[in-house]
Scaffold this motif. Structure first.
Motif, PDB file in Angstrom:
ATOM      1  N   THR B  30      -0.717  -4.706   2.800  1.00 24.06           N
ATOM      2  CA  THR B  30      -1.260  -5.142   1.519  1.00 24.06           C
ATOM      3  C   THR B  30      -0.093  -5.391   0.568  1.00 24.06           C
ATOM      4  O   THR B  30       1.005  -4.866   0.768  1.00 24.06           O
ATOM      5  N   LYS B  31      -0.355  -6.187  -0.445  1.00 23.29           N
ATOM      6  CA  LYS B  31       0.670  -6.493  -1.439  1.00 23.29           C
ATOM      7  C   LYS B  31       0.945  -5.241  -2.274  1.00 23.29           C
ATOM      8  O   LYS B  31       0.004  -4.668  -2.822  1.00 23.29           O
ATOM      9  N   ASN B  32       2.193  -4.848  -2.362  1.00 22.43           N
ATOM     10  CA  ASN B  32       2.500  -3.606  -3.078  1.00 22.43           C
ATOM     11  C   ASN B  32       2.300  -3.775  -4.581  1.00 22.43           C
ATOM     12  O   ASN B  32       2.953  -4.587  -5.226  1.00 22.43           O
ATOM     13  N   LEU B  33       1.372  -2.983  -5.119  1.00 16.63           N
ATOM     14  CA  LEU B  33       1.083  -3.056  -6.557  1.00 16.63           C
ATOM     15  C   LEU B  33       2.258  -2.532  -7.373  1.00 16.63           C
ATOM     16  O   LEU B  33       2.495  -2.970  -8.498  1.00 16.63           O
ATOM     17  N   VAL B  34       2.961  -1.547  -6.820  1.00 18.08           N
ATOM     18  CA  VAL B  34       4.110  -0.966  -7.515  1.00 18.08           C
ATOM     19  C   VAL B  34       5.338  -1.180  -6.627  1.00 18.08           C
ATOM     20  O   VAL B  34       5.705  -0.299  -5.850  1.00 18.08           O
ATOM     21  N   PRO B  35       5.945  -2.365  -6.715  1.00 18.95           N
ATOM     22  CA  PRO B  35       7.039  -2.680  -5.797  1.00 18.95           C
ATOM     23  C   PRO B  35       8.144  -1.624  -5.829  1.00 18.95           C
ATOM     24  O   PRO B  35       8.453  -1.061  -6.881  1.00 18.95           O
ATOM     25  N   GLY B  36       8.673  -1.354  -4.656  1.00 16.17           N
ATOM     26  CA  GLY B  36       9.773  -0.406  -4.556  1.00 16.17           C
ATOM     27  C   GLY B  36       9.338   1.010  -4.267  1.00 16.17           C
ATOM     28  O   GLY B  36      10.177   1.849  -3.975  1.00 16.17           O
ATOM     29  N   THR B  37       8.043   1.309  -4.359  1.00  9.28           N
ATOM     30  CA  THR B  37       7.629   2.692  -4.097  1.00  9.28           C
ATOM     31  C   THR B  37       6.769   2.773  -2.835  1.00  9.28           C
ATOM     32  O   THR B  37       5.961   1.901  -2.550  1.00  9.28           O
ATOM     33  N   GLU B 117      -1.122  16.094  -4.220  1.00 11.30           N
ATOM     34  CA  GLU B 117      -0.394  14.916  -3.755  1.00 11.30           C
ATOM     35  C   GLU B 117      -0.994  13.636  -4.312  1.00 11.30           C
ATOM     36  O   GLU B 117      -0.279  12.706  -4.659  1.00 11.30           O
ATOM     37  N   PHE B 118      -2.322  13.631  -4.420  1.00  9.54           N
ATOM     38  CA  PHE B 118      -2.978  12.435  -4.944  1.00  9.54           C
ATOM     39  C   PHE B 118      -2.601  12.198  -6.410  1.00  9.54           C
ATOM     40  O   PHE B 118      -2.412  11.061  -6.836  1.00  9.54           O
ATOM     41  N   VAL B 119      -2.471  13.279  -7.163  1.00 13.44           N
ATOM     42  CA  VAL B 119      -2.105  13.158  -8.576  1.00 13.44           C
ATOM     43  C   VAL B 119      -0.747  12.463  -8.705  1.00 13.44           C
ATOM     44  O   VAL B 119      -0.536  11.641  -9.596  1.00 13.44           O
ATOM     45  N   ILE B 120       0.156  12.758  -7.784  1.00  9.61           N
ATOM     46  CA  ILE B 120       1.476  12.122  -7.831  1.00  9.61           C
ATOM     47  C   ILE B 120       1.354  10.622  -7.584  1.00  9.61           C
ATOM     48  O   ILE B 120       1.986   9.814  -8.263  1.00  9.61           O
ATOM     49  N   VAL B 121       0.497  10.245  -6.642  1.00 12.56           N
ATOM     50  CA  VAL B 121       0.291   8.817  -6.371  1.00 12.56           C
ATOM     51  C   VAL B 121      -0.358   8.147  -7.579  1.00 12.56           C
ATOM     52  O   VAL B 121       0.030   7.053  -7.998  1.00 12.56           O
ATOM     53  N   ALA B 122      -1.356   8.842  -8.170  1.00 13.49           N
ATOM     54  CA  ALA B 122      -2.104   8.269  -9.298  1.00 13.49           C
ATOM     55  C   ALA B 122      -1.228   8.132 -10.535  1.00 13.49           C
ATOM     56  O   ALA B 122      -1.537   7.360 -11.435  1.00 13.49           O
ATOM     57  N   ASP B 123      -0.153   8.885 -10.581  1.00 17.46           N
ATOM     58  CA  ASP B 123       0.734   8.825 -11.730  1.00 17.46           C
ATOM     59  C   ASP B 123       1.362   7.434 -11.860  1.00 17.46           C
ATOM     60  O   ASP B 123       1.528   6.931 -12.970  1.00 17.46           O
ATOM     61  N   THR B 124       1.712   6.826 -10.728  1.00 15.80           N
ATOM     62  CA  THR B 124       2.349   5.513 -10.792  1.00 15.80           C
ATOM     63  C   THR B 124       1.341   4.376 -10.650  1.00 15.80           C
ATOM     64  O   THR B 124       1.635   3.251 -11.000  1.00 15.80           O
TER      65      THR B 124
END
Lengths: 404, 235
Positions: B30-37, B117-124
């Motif tokens: 999928t296209k990365n919504l937050v490039p580089g992460t 762990e999900f909270v960390i993903v949701a942060d960005t």
């Protein structure tokens, strides 16, 4: 009389009429901290100041019936002398939920949808973090982590000691056979190093008996191992030291678990001791979960593989899981173990519930009852069951696997 | 590391891309919504100045269902989705890529350990909303979830079909879709998987779902299936 539809939302308490027209809007607090508190209260079905205000206004304006989404709100509604109706999934509520972002703008709380969602994300993150923090404050999880750390350390020690024995055996292969105890072995390697240091005098200093010291030093003198330089031995000693340090850490953790377990689960600790108690909590996933398990499940905790195999194939279910470590069980003859496990599990179920819900101490009473029952079992079933005489087996009903 | 030779939009599925590698293998992305992460250590590909994230079929059941040719992938840009059992957000992060900044994933998870762990993903990823709650009690998060276009469920509970239906009553719009992963072994180890699937599907039908497709997730997950259904609200 027209009906009012009350819905608690992220942006506040909203009241609609039958035609989905917004009658009343009591906004949620604007500071993040208060907003989160508001969300927590709604979640738990407690009355928020916003809800109280909305209900007060409804009554003033002559409403008598209020449609709500859930029982928890209904309780608050009737406390205010209004008649609640519960209709989850009602059209009015669904539409309110759909229009939430635009309602947020209409009520003037936010200027743009972007601003609304930014704020929403921010507050939801804080809301979740706060709940996570609360969860982490439960002390029982500390004991659970500590017991898992001990298991990890045990595995590591075994790995290292196997390596140490093989490595040092290049130099002094006979020691591997002579000293079976791991900590003792590591200590000898670390303290003495070169086998020429295995003198009777040095060994006596380390606390060995004359007889054993002579045996070891004799073995050292006539060893068939290769000579190693201090440079080579040095690295073996470093490994030996790490093993010794791991043993020390393990002991301190043992002590730590005992302290924590006595605090959080005194009754469980009284029955099976701190380590086994912590291990049971570890498998169940905390004291709360353990307290909510039936005795039949506690009995086979740690034997999930055997239990599910038995359920699948219709074979014999396991008699005990990790409870096997309880000395009266593994010291008893095979045919008594299942009965003892059942008794202990039953008492543990009681103990866990008391530990979690009240914290009173009745451990001594439970221990006494278990001892009496074990004595009775020993007397009644002193002999092994004859041939294929039916063994009274605890039959856990097909328990479904709980979520991890 | 092998390089991507070409990246093409998937012929059948919206927002999903097919990456062809120089060694001839083909992967979903999928296209990365937050490039580089990265979210879970997946591979990143750059092609014509766009960054893509590999969507591992062994790690994500939705990717597994796509790999096995589920008849339709209903998730579109800007959709709002209620995700029950979001766990650490592996699948959710790809949904987040597909729906883009205007969509939302309301991620419900009961276990604090993985929620951390999900909270960390949701942060960005601002389109992911963490909700630490029990999916059995939808009323406890009724105030923070909007009406959604789709429901994604991976709760692995014995009564998951009724949990899903309860949530649909509160949050799923009429005509909305459901993607539900069934883990047969979590429902009843003693029964045959096919029997379990049938029972779950019947429960869904009784509660207003019209089943569109069922795909098995072999070889990516054993004894798993993915159900695609459409919800018809009872009036």
């Amino acid at each position: 009389m027209t009906k009012a539809y009350l819905v608690e939302t992220f942006i506040g308490v909203l009241v609609f009429d039958e035609n989905k027209k917004l009658l009343l809007n009591i906004p949620a607090p604007s500071s993040i901290d208060d907003h989160v508190e508001y969300l927590l209260k709604v979640e738990n079905g407690e009355e928020t100041p916003q809800l109280a205000e909305a209900l007060g206004k409804l009554r003033e304006n002559g409403f008598s019936e209020v449609e709500v989404e859930h029982l928890s709100v209904a309780r608050n509604v009737s406390n205010h002398g209004l008649k609640p109706n519960i209709s989850p999934g009602h059209e009015v509520f669904l539409e309110a939920r759909e229009r939430l972002p635009s309602l947020a703008l209409e009520t003037g709380m936010y200027k743009t949808v972007d601003e609304y969602y930014q704020k929403y994300h921010e507050i939801m993150m804080e809301y979740t973090r706060r709940k996570l923090r609360r969860e982490a404050q439960k002390r029982d999880l500390l004991a659970v982590q500590a017991i898992r750390a001990i298991d990890d350390i045990d595995k590591t020690i075994n790995l290292y000691i196997a390596r140490l024995r093989e490595w040092y055996s290049i130099h002094f292969p006979e020691l591997d056979e002579l000293v079976k105890e791991h900590p003792e072995y590591a200590k000898l390697v670390y303290e003495l190093g070169d086998r020429s240091n295995f003198t009777v005098e040095n060994l006596r200093k380390l606390g060995y008996s004359m007889e054993k010291a002579e045996k070891l030093s004799e073995a050292a003198r006539s060893s068939i191992g290769a000579d190693l330089s201090d440079f080579d031995l040095n690295y073996i000693k470093i490994l030996a030291n790490i093993v010794l340090e791991l043993y020390k850490l393990r002991d301190t953790l043992d002590g730590y678990i005992e302290v924590v377990m006595k605090e959080v689960a005194p009754n469980i600790t009284a029955i099976v001791g701190p380590k086994l108690g912590a291990r049971l909590m570890s498998i169940a996933g905390g004291l709360e979960r353990l307290a909510k398990l039936p005795a039949s499940t506690i009995q086979v905790l740690g034997a999930e593989k055997a239990l599910f195999r038995a359920l699948r194939t219709g074979g014999k279910p396991p008699k005990h899981g990790v409870l096997f470590q309880y000395p009266p069980i593994h010291k008893s003859p095979r045919w008594q173990r299942g009965k003892i496990a059942r008794t202990v599990a039953a008492k543990l179920a009681i103990a866990a519930k008391i530990d979690f819900f009240s914290g009173r101490f009745i451990g001594d009473k439970l221990v006494k009852e278990i001892e009496e029952r074990i004595e009775e079992i020993k007397k009644l079933y002193a002999k092994p069951p004859v041939k294929k005489e039916e063994e009274e087996k605890p039959k856990p009903k097909p328990k479904k696997k709980w979520r991890r | 590391m092998s390089e991507a030779v070409s990246v093409k939009p998937h012929a059948k599925y919206f927002g999903v891309y097919v990456v062809e590698m120089d060694d001839g293998s083909v992967r979903l992305a999928t296209k990365n919504l937050v490039p580089g992460t990265r979210v879970y250590g997946e591979k990143l590909f750059r092609f014509e100045n766009v960054e893509y994230r590999e969507w591992n079929m062994y790690r994500s059941k939705l990717a597994g269902a796509l790999g096995n040719g589920i008849s339709e992938m209903p998730i579109r840009e800007g959709h709002k989705i209620l995700y029950l059992g979001v766990a650490s957000g592996t699948t959710a992060s790809h949904i987040s890529d597909i729906i883009g900044v205007n969509g939302k994933v309301f991620g419900v998870e009961f276990a604090p350990r993985v929620m951390r762990e999900f909270v960390i993903v949701a942060d960005t990823r601002k389109n992911l909303i963490p909700i630490l709650a029990d999916a059995r009690k939808p009323y406890q998060y009724r105030h923070v979830v909007e009406l959604v276009d789709g429901l994604y469920a991976d709760v692995a509970q014995p009564d998951q079909a009724s949990i899903v239906a309860d949530n649909a009553d509160y949050f799923l719009k009429d005509g909305g879709y459901l993607l539900m992963a069934i883990k047969a072994r979590s429902i009843d180890v003693t029964k045959e998987p096919s029997e379990v699937y049938r029972k779950e599907i019947n429960t869904l039908k009784e509660r207003g779902f019209e089943i569109v497709d069922v795909v098995h997730l072999e070889p990516y997950d054993r004894d798993h299936a993915m159900v695609l259904a459409v919800y018809h609200r009872k009036r």
